[in-house]
Design a protein around this motif. Structure first.
Motif, short mmCIF file in Angstrom:
data_model
loop_
_atom_site.label_atom_id
_atom_site.label_comp_id
_atom_site.label_asym_id
_atom_site.label_seq_id
_atom_site.Cartn_x
_atom_site.Cartn_y
_atom_site.Cartn_z
N ASP A 158 24.47 -34.61 -24.19
CA ASP A 158 24.17 -34.65 -22.76
C ASP A 158 25.26 -33.97 -21.94
O ASP A 158 24.98 -33.40 -20.89
CB ASP A 158 24.00 -36.10 -22.31
CG ASP A 158 22.81 -36.76 -22.97
OD1 ASP A 158 21.67 -36.40 -22.64
OD2 ASP A 158 23.01 -37.63 -23.84
N ILE A 159 26.50 -34.04 -22.42
CA ILE A 159 27.58 -33.35 -21.71
C ILE A 159 27.32 -31.84 -21.70
O ILE A 159 27.45 -31.17 -20.67
CB ILE A 159 28.94 -33.67 -22.37
CG1 ILE A 159 29.27 -35.16 -22.18
CG2 ILE A 159 30.03 -32.80 -21.80
CD1 ILE A 159 30.52 -35.60 -22.94
N CYS A 162 24.51 -31.00 -19.30
CA CYS A 162 24.92 -31.04 -17.89
C CYS A 162 25.66 -29.78 -17.48
O CYS A 162 25.49 -29.28 -16.37
CB CYS A 162 25.80 -32.26 -17.64
SG CYS A 162 24.89 -33.80 -17.55
N LEU A 165 22.80 -26.95 -17.34
CA LEU A 165 21.51 -27.16 -16.68
C LEU A 165 21.36 -26.36 -15.39
O LEU A 165 20.32 -25.71 -15.17
CB LEU A 165 21.30 -28.65 -16.40
CG LEU A 165 20.56 -29.42 -17.49
CD1 LEU A 165 20.63 -30.91 -17.24
CD2 LEU A 165 19.12 -28.96 -17.56
N THR A 251 18.56 -27.31 -23.61
CA THR A 251 18.51 -27.33 -22.14
C THR A 251 17.29 -26.61 -21.57
O THR A 251 16.61 -27.16 -20.69
CB THR A 251 19.81 -26.73 -21.56
OG1 THR A 251 20.92 -27.55 -21.95
CG2 THR A 251 19.74 -26.67 -20.05
N CYS A 398 15.16 -39.11 -9.29
CA CYS A 398 16.28 -38.77 -10.18
C CYS A 398 17.06 -40.01 -10.58
O CYS A 398 17.42 -40.19 -11.76
CB CYS A 398 17.20 -37.76 -9.50
SG CYS A 398 16.49 -36.11 -9.31
N ALA A 402 17.56 -41.77 -14.20
CA ALA A 402 18.87 -42.04 -14.79
C ALA A 402 18.94 -43.45 -15.36
O ALA A 402 19.51 -43.68 -16.44
CB ALA A 402 19.97 -41.83 -13.75
N TRP A 653 17.71 -33.28 -14.33
CA TRP A 653 18.28 -33.53 -15.65
C TRP A 653 19.80 -33.69 -15.58
O TRP A 653 20.39 -34.45 -16.36
CB TRP A 653 17.91 -32.40 -16.61
CG TRP A 653 16.56 -32.57 -17.24
CD1 TRP A 653 15.44 -31.82 -17.03
CD2 TRP A 653 16.19 -33.58 -18.18
NE1 TRP A 653 14.40 -32.29 -17.78
CE2 TRP A 653 14.83 -33.37 -18.50
CE3 TRP A 653 16.86 -34.63 -18.78
CZ2 TRP A 653 14.14 -34.18 -19.39
CZ3 TRP A 653 16.18 -35.45 -19.68
CH2 TRP A 653 14.83 -35.21 -19.97
N ILE A 654 20.45 -32.97 -14.65
CA ILE A 654 21.89 -33.15 -14.49
C ILE A 654 22.19 -34.58 -14.06
O ILE A 654 23.08 -35.25 -14.61
CB ILE A 654 22.45 -32.14 -13.47
CG1 ILE A 654 22.41 -30.72 -14.05
CG2 ILE A 654 23.88 -32.50 -13.08
CD1 ILE A 654 22.85 -29.66 -13.07
N VAL A 655 21.44 -35.07 -13.06
CA VAL A 655 21.64 -36.45 -12.59
C VAL A 655 21.33 -37.44 -13.70
O VAL A 655 22.09 -38.40 -13.95
CB VAL A 655 20.77 -36.72 -11.35
CG1 VAL A 655 20.88 -38.18 -10.93
CG2 VAL A 655 21.17 -35.81 -10.20
N ARG A 657 21.31 -37.06 -16.97
CA ARG A 657 22.27 -37.03 -18.08
C ARG A 657 23.65 -37.51 -17.66
O ARG A 657 24.33 -38.20 -18.41
CB ARG A 657 22.35 -35.62 -18.67
CG ARG A 657 21.05 -35.15 -19.30
CD ARG A 657 21.20 -33.76 -19.89
NE ARG A 657 19.93 -33.21 -20.32
CZ ARG A 657 19.33 -33.49 -21.47
NH1 ARG A 657 19.91 -34.33 -22.31
NH2 ARG A 657 18.18 -32.94 -21.79
N THR A 658 24.07 -37.14 -16.44
CA THR A 658 25.40 -37.56 -15.98
C THR A 658 25.47 -39.07 -15.79
O THR A 658 26.45 -39.71 -16.18
CB THR A 658 25.75 -36.85 -14.67
OG1 THR A 658 25.69 -35.43 -14.86
CG2 THR A 658 27.15 -37.22 -14.22
#
Length: 765
Positions: A158-159, A162, A165, A251, A398, A402, A653-655, A657-658
């Protein structure tokens, strides 16, 4: 051919003529340069046609330029023309560069794109969410890792995602999506090969049971003499590199892949295609659990033989086989994906028929995204991000994603380990049971979610409410974690020794056994003292050599030595396990003398009866969690402008995964580490956990589940309340009516001999 001087008996005859579609040969869209006046049908002179006369069929709305007839073309005629154009457009041919064989054009359809993307998502799910989660316990044991380190390996995926993405979704959204997808699958294949690399670069894993069995009479000069060379925990960085490549490669799959499918099919079929795509992504992990469980029954050194069985806690299965096979399969599927065009034939027709359901901002700034040139430059990225941040439904969707991702990532990584600890299963058995649940629950829920959206013809707000109901249902079911199995009775750790002769020193030690439930035993001296009593104190047992046996008193002992066993009596034929005799610590109360002093290799079987109930409710949790996945994704795609779909998915996806995918496995791994009662000792260094406290593990799982499910329900509720629908009519009604009009039998294109003409029979020329 209709002359401009033609007269009509009535206005209705004119309307009848204009209400029928016009279909001509290819020359309709390519007028001769020499006849620039040909398009003006008001000329008094009849038109001249050079060359052979093409068949002309007047069956639809003709475009009659001029002030009288108004230059208009029906949607059906436009679609027909666009379809003819796309069929001969070389940019929409399937192939690799200049190589576009005619034989492979049959694959140039949305269904075949869906097939290849489903294979790619299946492999991604099988490798990352299946094989890796299955082998967590095994690689912890093989490479001396703790659970939080295994969680960090899982989070590296996931890192990497991110990091990539925003770049991939923004530039890939306006670029050649199939090429981004194909190269991503190639990187994913490379990551699988790197992940399997430590098996081939480390010394062979060999365990000598004749030494490790540790009889009471055995002489030991060093407790670490059987220990392999240290430093294996450093291989976690190789695993992290493999996971990083996995994350970079996957990704584009769930951002560009989804939008590529959605923009090449009708909008009412979008949820179905997306549902099938995500169903393959869910069935992939299920196959990974089942295949991974099968591979773990094979000894990791396939060219060597061993006397161990998979039930032995020192057993290491062939964890690496799945990554080699998955990587090879990903290499094969990448090449067909690379051959697809930027747009499939007919995609422009679907785009023209689409009506936006984007959330309406109060300041009207959402109209900026409707500019065709918006998003083509890097300068537009900050403005695009700002538009998404000003979209409250998008933001809360989002955040809801998460919360769901945190639970999915944590439970998928450590779910098999939870079953293994609670019900005293082997790693392969736990993975197999987990796979049996994920196949129907996860796959069925994902597909059913997309089908419900299409069947009920839900709009954005209704879709979000479905998600809220699903989150509420899974919240209720998650209270099954209140039920847990009793801890494994391990002599000296969770239960006192039952030896017939107890010295005052033993009785004092047994007073300190029960408090071990309150926390892990990290001190080697405290563990040695609790495991050593009068019945085995003359055996000089080394507590680093963990090889549990189950006594005839149904109590598990740390090793044959700690059970006071002096010899191997025989081997049980049905299970292939050794039976030890002369075990001075094994005493069965109120039993004949013949039952005392025996122990069998391996852990004692679980007498917990909660497994069917737990698996049933756990099935419900998985089902409703994945049931809302496609509706939530569909709502995300609909609440943002069309030009921001790829970028919006990337930001989401950034939100996700972060805030979810990265901390999920790490947090769950830390909770499981806190629940550990007995740690492995690698000659002074702490290794993996041998024994967990079941009540603490269930309590932490329940706490995390309730918190995140409540938050998810609240976020879905806020997204539904704050969503502001556009004033346009429902998309489905317009699209369905257009579809019906275009399919009417009156509008057939009929073939005629060269020069044939069909006109309205009521007109007089």
């Amino acid at each position: 051919m209709v002359n401009a001087d033609a007269s009509f008996s009535s206005r209705q005859e004119l309307l009848d003529l204009r209400s029928l579609p016009l279909s001509r040969g290819p020359s309709l869209d390519t007028p001769s340069p020499g006849d620039s006046h040909r398009d003006n049908v008001t000329d008094s002179e009849p038109r001249r046609i050079d060359g052979p006369v093409q068949p002309c069929i007047l069956t639809g709305v003709s475009s009659f330029p001029g002030p009288i007839y108004e230059a208009q073309t029906s949607l059906c005629a436009q679609s027909q023309i666009r379809l003819n154009q796309s069929a001969i457009d070389s940019d929409q041919l399937c192939g690799w560069g200049a190589l576009t064989p005619k034989a492979i054009q049959v694959f140039n359809t949305p269904r075949w794109v869906l097939f290849f993307l489903c294979v790619a998502s299946f492999l991604q799910g099988m490798i990352i969410n299946g094989f890796i989660n299955t082998v967590v316990t095994t690689i912890e044991r093989r490479f001396d890792l703790q659970s939080y380190q295994a969680g960090l390996i899982a989070s590296t995926y996931d890192i990497a995602a991110c990091i990539c993405l925003a770049f991939v979704s923004y530039f890939g959204g306006t670029g050649h999506k199939p090429r981004w997808l194909g190269w991503g699958v190639l990187l994913m294949a490379l990551g699988s090969l790197v992940f399997a690399l430590p098996h081939f670069t480390t010394p062979p894993y060999q365990v000598s049971l004749s030494n490790q069995s540790g009889m009471c009479s055995a002489n030991r000069t060093s407790s670490c003499q059987y220990q392999e060379g240290g430093g294996l925990s450093s291989y976690r960085f190789v695993f992290m590199l493999g996971q990083f490549l996995h994350g970079v490669g996957a990704t584009p799959l769930y951002t560009l892949g989804v939008t590529y499918l959605d923009e090449n099919v009708k909008s009412n079929y979008g949820p179905v295609y997306t549902g099938i795509f995500y169903t393959a992504a869910i069935v992939g992990p299920a196959a990974g659990y089942l295949l991974g469980g099968y591979f773990l029954n094979i000894y990791t050194e396939i060219n060597l033989t061993t006397d161990m069985t998979p039930e032995n806690p020192l057993w290491v299965g062939a964890w690496w086989i799945g990554f080699l096979l998955g990587g090879a399969a990903a290499l094969l599927v990448a090449f067909p994906i690379l051959g697809y065009p930027r747009q499939l034939p007919g995609s422009q027709e679907h785009k023209a028929m689409r009506v936006s359901e984007a959330h309406q901002l109060k300041d009207g700034s959402h109209t900026t995204a409707s500019d065709p040139q918006f998003g083509k430059s890097v300068k537009d990225m900050p403005k695009s991000v700002l538009l998404l941040l000003k979209n409250p439904p998008f933001l809360f969707l989002c955040l809801a994603g998460a919360t769901e991702a945190t639970l999915i990532a944590g439970m998928s990584t450590f779910g098999p380990k939870f079953l293994e600890a609670q019900f005293n299963l082997s790693a392969s058995e736990a993975s197999t049971w987990f796979g049996y649940m994920v196949v129907p629950a996860g796959g069925g829920g994902t597909f059913l979610g997309g089908y419900i959206v299409k069947k009920l013809k839900l709009r954005c707000r209704g879709i979000i409410r479905i998600c809220m109901l699903c989150a509420t249902a899974s919240l209720i079911a998650i209270f099954i974690f209140l039920i847990y199995c009793p801890d494994v009775p391990l002599a000296g750790i969770t239960t006192p020794y039952q030896s017939a002769v107890k010295s005052p020193k033993d009785q004092f030690k047994q007073l300190n056994v029960l408090p071990s439930h309150l926390g892990p035993r990290n001190s080697s001296s405290s563990v040695t003292e609790s495991l050593t009593v009068s019945c085995n104190e003359g055996c000089s047992c080394a507590w680093e050599l963990y090889n549990p046996v189950c006594g005839a008193d149904n109590i598990m002992y740390y090793s044959p030595c700690h059970a006071g066993c002096t010899s191997v009596n025989h081997t049980e034929d049905s299970m292939g396990k050794k039976v030890y005799s002369g075990c001075s610590c094994v005493v069965v109360a109120n039993a004949s003398l013949g039952q005392n002093g025996f122990a069998m290799a391996g852990k004692c079987g679980s007498r917990c009866q909660h497994m069917p109930t737990f698996l049933s409710f756990f099935f419900i949790i998985i089902f409703f969690t994945f049931l809302c996945s496609i509706p939530a994704l569909t709502a995300t795609l609909r609440c943002v402008p069309d030009s921001q779909r790829s970028f919006g998915l990337g930001i989401q996806w950034i939100v996700v995964r972060t805030l979810g995918g990265i901390p999920g496995p790490i947090g769950f791994g830390s909770m499981i580490d806190i629940s550990c009662l007995l740690w492995q000792d690698q000659c002074g260094e702490q290794g993996s956990c041998y024994l967990y406290q079941n009540s603490a593990m269930s309590r932490y799982m329940l706490l995390a589940g309730v918190i995140y499910k409540v938050l998810g329900t609240i976020f879905f509720l806020l997204a539904s309340i704050l969503y502001k629908a556009p004033p346009e009519s429902p998309q489905s009604s317009r699209e369905n009516s257009d579809h019906e009009i275009c399919n009417k039998s009156d509008f057939h294109v009929k073939e005629l001999p060269a020069g044939g003409v069909i006109v309205n029979p009521h007109t007089r020329l």
